[in-house]
Design an enzyme around this catalytic site. Structure first.
Site, short mmCIF file in Angstrom:
data_model
loop_
_atom_site.label_atom_id
_atom_site.label_comp_id
_atom_site.label_asym_id
_atom_site.label_seq_id
_atom_site.Cartn_x
_atom_site.Cartn_y
_atom_site.Cartn_z
N PRO A 1 0.83 -1.21 0.00
CA PRO A 1 0.00 0.00 0.00
C PRO A 1 0.87 1.26 0.00
CG PRO A 1 -0.70 -1.57 1.69
CD PRO A 1 0.61 -2.05 1.18
N GLU B 1 -23.89 9.03 20.75
CA GLU B 1 -22.57 8.46 21.03
C GLU B 1 -22.61 7.53 22.24
OE1 GLU B 1 -20.24 8.71 18.94
OE2 GLU B 1 -21.28 10.19 17.71
N GLY C 1 2.75 4.46 1.18
CA GLY C 1 3.27 4.93 2.45
C GLY C 1 3.92 3.88 3.31
#
Length: 649
Positions: free
Chosen positions: A241, A463, A243
């Site tokens: 991937p 939340e 990075g």
């Protein structure tokens, strides 16, 4: 269960839609150089500095020398005095400059004199007659000419014309990249005697280092391998991937190899002119052959190595000709002993099969996202030159950053340093890492956003529903913290610490979907209505349910069948369009199974939250008071709302 790695864990659920989730400088060998290899400032059409200095000196001499040249000295007379001396017969000779009117000469005693003269010719007609009567020897002298200025007047127009054409040539070279050197390789050569990056600068990835080190050792000590008949791989393809450090490994090879190292990107071969790419490939390998032993690094090779014949362009476009030339250079009639190709890509699936066969790229080395221990080592490497506080725990930060690449971790450490500077702190503390991670993953804190009391209360219960299910459900990731502070596009966030997993069970995905439904269900139970705050949660839950049914075989009715959700039509395969891989009846069955999973987990979330309704109220009140609470505090609140000695789960 298949050992194929599933996708990384989904992002943390939250109210509102959230955003989607070089080291040291290289040392170039020698001085800076032009693309054609000549030293900077010495390219075609450029003048050496000494020539410019000579031209400036000649021009200054032409102007200053005549004024500084020593002239004849003598007694200076006024013109009237000189005329009286002529009348008295004391003047013997006179030289009259018709340009300046200056008169010089000698007295009868041979002393010299000078006077300014009068009239346009130096003397008037009457004074000339006087000179004749007094028997003075005189003559008219034309104005003296400066030979330097004369030459300058001749050659200056020619020099200006030449300079104009040189300027036009340089401008044309700048715009067209140099017509004469358009086919030259743009590879950069690196000096192996001054390594800028070594394997010590790369944390983890011992297997990758081992395979690359074998190639470096072969180029350094080929006799060790040839004794038993081993052949060095001609090409190594780094796959991973973005990075993860593929280019960093190439920099480390440049520092460790001790042989010639040429670096080029795939886009450097492509130009608007036909045949330029193939010419640059030939020049690149010729340059490597002149070095004897060399490593060629091609970054982003997928830009020229894509499958041939993919698309409507046929087989004669410039990119395919460049690829054909690279295939021939890597393993053609002419041997390329001592030259190793090191390439990097994050799209190995689109590369041409001829490029990946043994004899060209013999090895494919996967550079994956770092594991927990590797993330900790990477964080240690990037933080070793920074002032860290005593409360910073890199183990916790490594655990809290799953799915982050090496570049993400380097950016995280830098963001933590910036946060510490904004706090006017002299060292980086744990709170700086927490804020930096939230900023990198979720976005900057939106302190200017002011929620109404109704929105803030709804966000707290939303939340709270996520946090309650994250704590109670047995197969999910443990809760780290929950906040109702707006960040990025989210009004609040429930953050879990994903455990290090390589395979994921059906129960894990069901708990993840149930947790995503927690905010929507909590608002429905408390307020009796729905709003748009759960849009991102529903998108996440639907995506997981769709993949459970279509790709992972986790539906009993659909059975062990898989259909990929990514149709790679850009490869040119079946470009005219391919039909669906399953019938309409199967499509209906898939939709029914997706809906069933979502409804079952929504009902499950409703049952759990109803059972722990008092714990939900305590969590929401704590969020309204403190805005952010951590996982252990959420577990304590839920436990306190239960009858004594009752377990949370």
């Amino acid at each position: 269960m298949s050992n194929l790695p599933p996708p990384p864990p989904p992002p943390p659920p939250g109210r509102g839609r959230g955003p989607q989730q070089r080291n040291k400088n290289e040392q170039s060998s020698g001085k800076d150089a032009n693309p054609d290899g000549t030293p900077a400032g010495k390219g075609p059409g450029s003048w050496p500095k000494w020539a410019i200095y000579v031209m400036v000196g000649v021009l200054a001499a032409a102007i200053l020398v005549p004024t500084l040249w020593p002239s004849e000295t003598g007694e200076s007379l006024e013109y009237s005095e000189w005329r009286e001396l002529v009348v008295d017969g004391e003047i013997a000779t006179a030289e009259i400059n018709t340009g300046s009117g200056k008169i010089t000469g000698q007295f009868n005693n041979e002393d010299k004199y000078t006077t300014s003269g009068g009239g346009e010719r130096g003397v008037s007609a009457a004074d000339e007659a006087l000179l004749l009567r007094q028997d003075v020897k005189y003559r008219f002298i034309p104005p003296s000419s400066n030979w330097l200025l004369g030459l300058l007047s001749i050659f200056l127009p020619i020099a200006l014309i030449i300079a104009f054409f040189v300027w036009m040539q340089r401008r044309a070279q700048g715009q067209m990249g140099g017509v004469m050197s358009i086919g030259k390789s743009k590879a950069k050569a690196y000096d192996a005697s001054r390594p800028s990056t070594t394997f010590d600068d790369i944390a983890g990835y011992d297997g990758v280092k081992q395979e690359i080190t074998e190639v470096v050792d072969f180029l350094r000590m080929p006799e060790r391998f040839k004794e038993i008949g081993a052949r060095v791989p001609k090409g190594i393809l780094l796959v991973g991937p973005p990075g993860t450090g593929k280019t960093l490994f190439a920099r480390a090879v440049a520092g460790e190899a001790g042989v010639g190292f040429l670096s080029v990107t795939g886009s450097d071969f492509m130009e608007m002119f036909v045949g330029v790419g193939a010419s640059r490939v030939r020049d690149l390998f010729q340059q490597a052959k002149r070095m004897g032993k060399a490593i060629i690094f091609v970054d982003e090779i997928d830009s020229i190595g894509r499958k041939r014949g993919a698309g409507l362009g046929g087989g004669h476009d410039e990119r395919e000709q460049t690829l054909n030339q690279m295939l021939a250079e890597m393993d053609g009639f002419e041997a390329t002993e001592g030259i190793v190709i090191l390439a990097a890509t994050n799209r190995p699936d689109i590369l041409d099969p001829a490029l990946l066969r043994p004899g060209r790229f013999d090895r494919q080395i996967v550079v994956p996202l770092p594991e927990w221990s590797e993330r900790k080592a990477i964080l240690d490497v990037h933080s070793r030159d920074k002032r860290m506080g005593p409360d910073v725990d890199m183990d916790t930060m490594a655990q809290a950053t799953p799915g982050m690449s090496g570049a993400d971790l380097a950016n995280l450490v830098n963001e933590a340093a910036l946060v510490a500077v904004r706090r006017k702190s002299k060292q980086i503390e744990r709170i700086d890492f927490e804020n930096a991670r939230d900023r990198v993953v979720l976005g900057a804190s939106r302190e200017s956003m002011i929620l109404s009391p109704e929105e803030k209360r709804a966000t707290a219960f939303h939340e709270g529903g996520h946090a309650l299910l994250a704590t109670v459900l047995p197969h999910g990731d443990p809760l780290h913290k929950v906040t109702i502070l707006p960040r990025g596009m989210a009004l609040g966030v429930t953050w879990s610490l994903p455990q290090e997993r390589h395979t994921y069970s059906k129960e894990y995905f069901e708990d993840t979907i149930c947790k995503a439904m927690g905010g929507r269900v909590a608002e429905m139970i408390v307020f009796g209505n729905l709003n748009s705050g759960a849009a991102n949660d529903l998108e996440q839950a639907t995506g997981i349910a769709r993949r459970m049914v279509r790709e992972w075989g986790m539906s009993e009715r659909v059975g062990p069948q898989a259909w990929s959700s990514q149709q790679q039509t850009f490869l040119g395969d079946d470009l005219m369009g391919s039909g669906r891989e399953y019938s309409d009846d199967t499509a209906k069955l898939i939709d029914e199974e997706i809906g069933r999973i979502l409804h079952e987990q929504e009902q499950r979330a409703n049952d759990v939250i109803t059972k722990h309704s008092e714990g939900l109220r305590l969590i929401a009140e704590a969020l309204l008071e403190h805005e952010t609470i951590d996982g252990p505090e959420v577990a304590r609140l839920i436990q306190s709302a239960l009858p004594s000695n009752a377990p949370v789960h």
